[in-house]
Design a protein around this motif. Structure first.
Motif, mmCIF file in Angstrom:
data_model
loop_
_atom_site.group_PDB
_atom_site.id
_atom_site.type_symbol
_atom_site.label_atom_id
_atom_site.label_comp_id
_atom_site.label_asym_id
_atom_site.label_seq_id
_atom_site.Cartn_x
_atom_site.Cartn_y
_atom_site.Cartn_z
ATOM 1 N N HIS A 69 6.708 11.060 4.678
ATOM 2 C CA HIS A 69 5.742 11.298 3.610
ATOM 3 C C HIS A 69 6.273 12.260 2.575
ATOM 4 O O HIS A 69 6.006 12.117 1.388
ATOM 5 C CB HIS A 69 4.413 11.788 4.193
ATOM 6 C CG HIS A 69 3.748 10.740 5.008
ATOM 7 N ND1 HIS A 69 3.284 10.974 6.278
ATOM 8 C CD2 HIS A 69 3.520 9.436 4.764
ATOM 9 C CE1 HIS A 69 2.780 9.857 6.771
ATOM 10 N NE2 HIS A 69 2.912 8.906 5.881
ATOM 11 N N LEU B 284 6.488 2.275 -0.840
ATOM 12 C CA LEU B 284 5.926 2.747 0.426
ATOM 13 C C LEU B 284 5.264 1.600 1.162
ATOM 14 O O LEU B 284 4.468 0.846 0.588
ATOM 15 C CB LEU B 284 4.891 3.835 0.171
ATOM 16 C CG LEU B 284 5.437 5.228 -0.180
ATOM 17 C CD1 LEU B 284 4.385 6.059 -0.859
ATOM 18 C CD2 LEU B 284 5.920 5.909 1.076
ATOM 19 N N TYR C 162 3.100 0.844 4.760
ATOM 20 C CA TYR C 162 2.391 1.520 5.847
ATOM 21 C C TYR C 162 2.063 0.561 6.970
ATOM 22 O O TYR C 162 2.086 -0.647 6.828
ATOM 23 C CB TYR C 162 1.091 2.130 5.357
ATOM 24 C CG TYR C 162 1.280 3.262 4.412
ATOM 25 C CD1 TYR C 162 1.200 3.048 3.042
ATOM 26 C CD2 TYR C 162 1.545 4.544 4.862
ATOM 27 C CE1 TYR C 162 1.394 4.088 2.168
ATOM 28 C CE2 TYR C 162 1.726 5.581 3.994
ATOM 29 C CZ TYR C 162 1.649 5.350 2.641
ATOM 30 O OH TYR C 162 1.839 6.374 1.769
ATOM 31 N N ASP D 3 6.634 3.091 7.179
ATOM 32 C CA ASP D 3 6.149 3.860 8.327
ATOM 33 C C ASP D 3 5.551 2.888 9.335
ATOM 34 O O ASP D 3 4.445 2.396 9.150
ATOM 35 C CB ASP D 3 5.096 4.873 7.849
ATOM 36 C CG ASP D 3 4.674 5.816 8.964
ATOM 37 O OD1 ASP D 3 3.946 6.778 8.657
ATOM 38 O OD2 ASP D 3 5.064 5.588 10.129
#
Lengths: 229, 862
Positions: free
Chosen positions: A53, A91, A93, A168
């Motif tokens: 992050h 990003l 997730y 992630d």
């Protein structure tokens, strides 16, 4: 040709203070070259998510610096950081986080829409075809399966050709077939477009497909191994 | 407490903001309902007490009843007090020219009758025996008498062609008086009479069975033990029982109505309708608020309820948990609401009571009456409102399955076409605007509910404000008309001018004599404005001339005020002209001038009248006199001359009394000449008026002083004050009501909007993680509030305009101005809507912004 795309210097993140102080990251330093596929592994609570992050510019370090393409990202003000994130960082997730009111195409082009920039249709088309979601362009997220939604997420992360893509636990919410497909896609982009990719995972099989594994334990780097050239 | 209820309570406490806002909303609505019912009860009580004070607490009167029957009726258990009386006897007065009256009516009444009718003495007391008499105040001839003196009066009956004339008929030519006897009374006091209809002043004497003449028609006045809803019926039954003709019954309808017993359907409607309408409006606002609050609560708790379902909660248990929330809120909010309602009305009454007592001429104290029935009704009404508002959400809650809860149901139902926006949105408002638009559309129901709430608030606010605006405008236009407080119109013949000019209590007094004449003005000499009004073939414009003469002192003051030579009008036929007026042009007055001052220096007014032959208008005759020479034009006007004109071509000429008399003589001579020449159809009088205008601080005292003069008094100050009082009262209630309803709506909007923002925390976090700047984020929220506001106004404003028009239509009988739309309230409404929505969004969003992006994004359970 090697080029340093990411450099982390003495990164420290502390939560709380005094008795309740938690050092999620403790003086971490390393760099990543353009086109590398890095897997970050570690037990839960090791600080790997915190690390990601901070790399992604969504959480500020207590101490230390992060340079992306030579830019000290935490020297930027909040506004400029947001713009930087939009253009240079992708990003992904575990829980897809798509906007429910936008359709697939809009969700993918979201960073461009925020920028007010025009879409390069050729590039977009190629991206969509590669992701295998061409027939679903006008569908809303609630009409897609988990795997499809994650593909859209990936599309969004890649649409701007960012410097680095951070993921992630991208397969955490998927079955094994979908997981494998997702990892293949990411590898594809990494190989074909020299897209720098950093994945956090606890799945050893996925970690072993990367070029380099960084193991984090108790906020420090325990191991940093290149396993593939 | 069982687990379902405990969970519900916990979730209510966790969501403090929403729970508190809902409670406040319910408190306000309960308070309003309580206020309305307390208000009705108190007002009814006020009028009832005032009615008893003025006219007594009698309920029914049996006229021309037989004595034996009267005694039977009196002893009936229905009545607790009864009195005997008779009328239709008269005292002939000796010199009617002096006293002004031919007869006194002699009323014989026993103590009970006197008490039941609340008859009051102004001096001394009312009679207790037939030897005593209470004389009427208004007969001057008795003013030399004192209580305790004796007086001998001859009383008898009136006859018309041998038939007895009752007191309810006035004097008729040819009637005679037949004396019965001459009696000496002891004067026990004086009184002013009360609501008994009379053509002659009434003297009251006592009643006794023994002294009642045989010809007397006995009246029995009675009061029932209780006033009940079937009192009318009960009395009719008694009449039937004792074989009394029901046509001889007279009811104290006013008292019965104010006590809640209504004599006919129309009255019922008039009294109840406004209360019902207001009650409905309050109920609608409350239902919207409470329903929304519960709907939100259910959707927020969907996950929780699903989880409870998965461990075995039945439908009934889930439904009950929502209803429990209603009960919990009710238990807290209803008692508080009742308390605030009573307090609120108490304070309001205290504030407005001086105005109320003045408007309605109330002598009894104006107080809050807490009627238990009204409170119980308020409680039931509110409980009912909460119940129906919670019912639908409760039903929905009972159907929540575990799966739906996990999947967060409302998004599953989203369809692409629901959130489709046109391409123009993106072009006009950018991507942030498009996103805002889609966000609005995603939850149709909630969107519509919010818009409805906003719209209803807008419409209510604007209707009330417009109503108020029209009333105030009409009033201020009426106020323009006179510069004086009291006017007295005398006959030009009688001259008590000096006394009238020096009457006590007058700050300023002016006498003016007025002749209404005409004149013809060549078109080009009129002002451009007047020329425009008289377009067409008018070569000469007919002017409306008022010639005014003031008393000496006033004239001097006037000329000085106008900055003119005090001797200007000494020369005969000199005049000062007033050439500026306000004329109702459209919805307000505009300034007009009539003549072109550079071209006009002389006016030759004529006196005209129509000649009627065989009752039909035949010819117009003109009589002219000497031309008047205009010495000056001024905008100053004498006290009596109004600023307002109802014709655009009016000119007022001020002349000296000498000139005025000269003109009167000239016209009168010409009229006389015409009469002498045989034109006997014409009216022999040249009409002029003489009036006195006063400015005073004691208008009612001044008016009582004026009573002794022969003429007509008009108390403008009193009239204006009553209107102002009325407006004040109306304003207090209108604005109070509007504020409270708006608060309920704001609570509703606040709940809805802040919740919809709260539910999107995760999306917001994601947008920011993808790189949406704070500025862009704020822009998106701004657009959302803008779109809400625009949609609400898109509906609200046209509807309000229609209502304004309808309102104007029904009030237009009393208004002299044209329809207009009051701009200021509309402006306020627009500002308010955007502010309310915008502020609500800002507040909610600030909470979201503060939250940590990552913690939100990595949480499954947002």
């Amino acid at each position: 040709m090697q080029m340093e795309i990411l450099r982390i210097q003495n990164l420290t993140k502390i939560y709380g203070s005094g008795d309740t102080e938690v050092r999620a990251l403790n003086n971490v330093s390393f760099s990543v070259q353009k086109g590398e596929f890095v897997a970050i592994v570690g037990p839960s609570g090791s600080g790997k998510s915190t690390l990601l992050h901070i790399l992604g510019g969504v959480d500020r370090p207590t101490d230390g610096k992060v340079f992306i393409e030579g830019n000290d990202i935490y020297a930027l003000n909040e506004n400029n950081l947001a713009v930087f994130r939009r253009r240079q960082i992708g990003l992904i997730y575990q829980f897809y986080n798509l906007i429910p009111v936008l359709n697939v195409e809009e969700n993918i082009t979201l960073p461009l829409l925020l920028d007010g920039r025009k879409v390069d249709r050729a590039y977009l088309q190629k991206l969509i075809d590669t992701l295998g979601i061409a027939e679903r362009l006008t569908h809303l997220p609630n009409q897609l399966s988990g795997g499809q939604q994650q593909r859209v997420s990936i599309g969004r992360a890649l649409v701007n050709n960012p410097a680095i893509v951070l993921a992630d636990e991208p397969t955490g919410n998927l079955d094994s077939k979908n997981s494998a497909e997702i990892v293949e896609l990411l590898k594809y982009f990494n190989r074909e477009n020299r897209q720098t990719l950093i994945i956090i995972t606890h799945d050893e099989r996925i970690a072993l497909q990367a070029d380099r594994i960084i193991a984090i334990e108790d906020g420090r780097i325990a191991r940093d191994e290149v396993i593939r050239q | 407490m069982n687990i379902m209820y405990r969970v519900t309570l916990k979730s209510m406490l966790k969501n403090k903001r929403r729970t508190i806002v809902t409670i406040i909303g319910v408190i306000i609505s309960v308070a309003m309902i309580t206020a309305v019912s307390t208000f009705s009860a108190s007002f009814s009580s006020l009028f009832r007490r005032q009615e008893i004070y003025e006219n007594g607490d009698w309920i029914v009167s049996f006229r021309s009843i037989d004595h034996a029957k009267a005694q039977e009726v009196e002893s009936d258990s229905l009545f607790d007090k009864a009195g005997y009386s008779y009328r239709d006897f008269f005292v002939q007065l000796s010199n009617p020219e002096e006293t002004g009256y031919r007869y006194l009516e002699l009323l014989s009444a026993d103590r009970n009758t006197i008490e039941l009718n609340a008859m009051k003495a102004t001096q001394g007391r009312l009679p207790e025996s037939p030897n005593e008499i209470c004389l009427p105040e208004e007969v001057e001839a008795f003013s030399s008498y004192q209580p305790g003196d004796t007086i001998t009066l001859s009383y008898g009956i009136r006859l018309q062609d041998g038939v007895r004339t009752p007191a309810t008929e006035s004097y008729m030519e040819g009637e005679t008086f037949s004396e019965i006897e001459s009696r000496t009374f002891t004067i026990c006091g004086f009184w002013q009479g009360s609501g008994i209809s009379r053509f002659f002043p009434v003297a009251v004497t006592g009643y006794s069975r023994e002294t009642t003449p045989a010809e007397a028609q006995l009246n029995l006045t009675a009061r029932t033990l209780q006033i009940q809803s079937d009192t009318y019926g009960q009395i009719y039954d008694v009449a039937f029982q004792y074989q009394i003709d029901s046509n001889t019954l007279q009811f104290h309808n006013a008292l019965l109505n104010y006590s809640g017993v209504l004599s006919d359907r129309d009255l019922f409607v008039t009294f109840l309708m406004p209360t019902v309408i207001i009650g409905l409006i309050i109920m609608i606002g409350s239902v919207m608020l409470i329903y929304n609050a519960f709907a939100i609560s259910v959707s927020e708790r969907a996950k929780q309820l699903g989880m409870l379902a998965s461990i075995g909660a039945t439908r009934r248990q889930k439904r009950r948990s929502v209803l429990f929330e209603g009960v919990a809120i009710g238990i807290v909010a209803i008692p508080l609401g009742i308390l605030f309602g009573i307090l609120g009305i108490g304070i309001t009454f205290w504030a407005i009571s001086p105005w109320i007592m003045s408007i309605f001429q109330i002598d009894v104290p104006f107080q809050v009456e807490v009627v238990p029935a009204a409170i119980v009704m308020a409680v039931l009404f509110s409980a009912f409102t909460i119940l129906i508002s919670a019912w639908l959400p409760a039903r929905r809650a009972s159907k929540i399955t575990p799966i739906e809860a996990i999947r967060q149901s409302q998004d599953v139902r989203l369809r692409a076409k629901n959130v489709k926006t046109s391409r123009f949105v993106r072009k006009l408002f950018g991507f942030e605007g498009e996103l805002a638009m889609k966000n609005l559309k995603r939850n149709r129901k909630r969107y519509r509910a919010t818009i409805l709430a906003l719209c209803v608030s807008v419409v209510l606010f604007l209707s009330t404000a417009a109503f108020n605006n029209y009333m105030v405008h009409a009033y201020s236009m009426a106020r323009h008309e006179v510069a004086y407080d009291v006017a007295f119109y005398a006959y030009d013949g009688i001259d008590q001018t000096q006394e009238l000019l020096h009457i006590p209590y007058a700050k300023e007094a002016e006498m003016n004599r007025n002749l209404s004449l005409g004149a013809a003005l060549p078109r080009e000499k009129a002002s451009p404005a007047v020329q425009k009004v008289y377009t067409g073939s008018f070569e000469e414009i007919p002017l409306d001339i008022q010639v005014i003469a003031l008393d000496g002192a006033s004239q001097e003051r006037y000329l000085e005020k106008a900055g003119l030579d005090p001797h200007l009008l000494d020369t005969k036929n000199n005049a000062v002209a007033i050439n500026r007026y306000l004329y109702a042009d459209g919805h307000d007055y505009s300034e007009y001038s009539t003549v072109d001052e550079r071209q006009v220096s002389e006016i030759n007014p004529y006196y005209s009248y129509y000649l009627y032959i065989d009752g039909e208008e035949k010819e117009e005759h003109y009589y002219t006199g000497q031309p008047l020479s205009i010495q000056a034009f001024t905008e100053e006007r004498p006290l009596c001359v109004s600023e307002i004109s109802d014709s655009p071509a009016r000119l007022v000429l001020v002349v000296s009394e000498e000139t005025f008399d000269g003109m009167m003589t000239a016209y009168t001579q010409q009229v006389q000449a015409a009469l002498d020449a045989g034109e006997d159809e014409i009216d022999s009088l040249v009409y002029s008026t003489r009036s006195f205008c006063y400015r005073t601080d004691e208008s009612s005292l001044l008016c009582s002083e004026l009573e002794q003069y022969y003429g007509y008094t008009n108390n403008f100050e009193e009239a204006n004050r009553q209107v102002q009082n009325m407006l004040n009262v109306i304003n207090v209630f209108l604005y109070g009501f509007i504020t409270l309803i708006t608060m309920i709506s704001v609570a509703n909007i606040f709940n809805t909007v802040s919740t919809s923002i709260g539910l999107r925390t995760r999306e917001f976090a994601m947008l920011r993680s993808v790189g949406m700047t704070k500025k862009a984020f704020n822009k998106m929220l701004r657009f959302e509030s803008m779109f809400y506001g625009m949609k609400a106004l898109l509906w609200g404003i046209p509807i309000s305009i229609i209502i304004c028009f309808l309102m104007y239509g029904s009030l237009s009988r009393n208004f002299d101005f044209c329809f207009y739309i009051p701009i200021v309230p509309f402006g306020i409404a627009v500002l308010a809507i955007f502010s309310i929505v915008g502020l609500t969004m800002l507040y909610s969003a600030s909470k979201v912004k503060k939250a940590n992006i990552i913690s939100i994004l990595t949480q499954e359970n947002i």
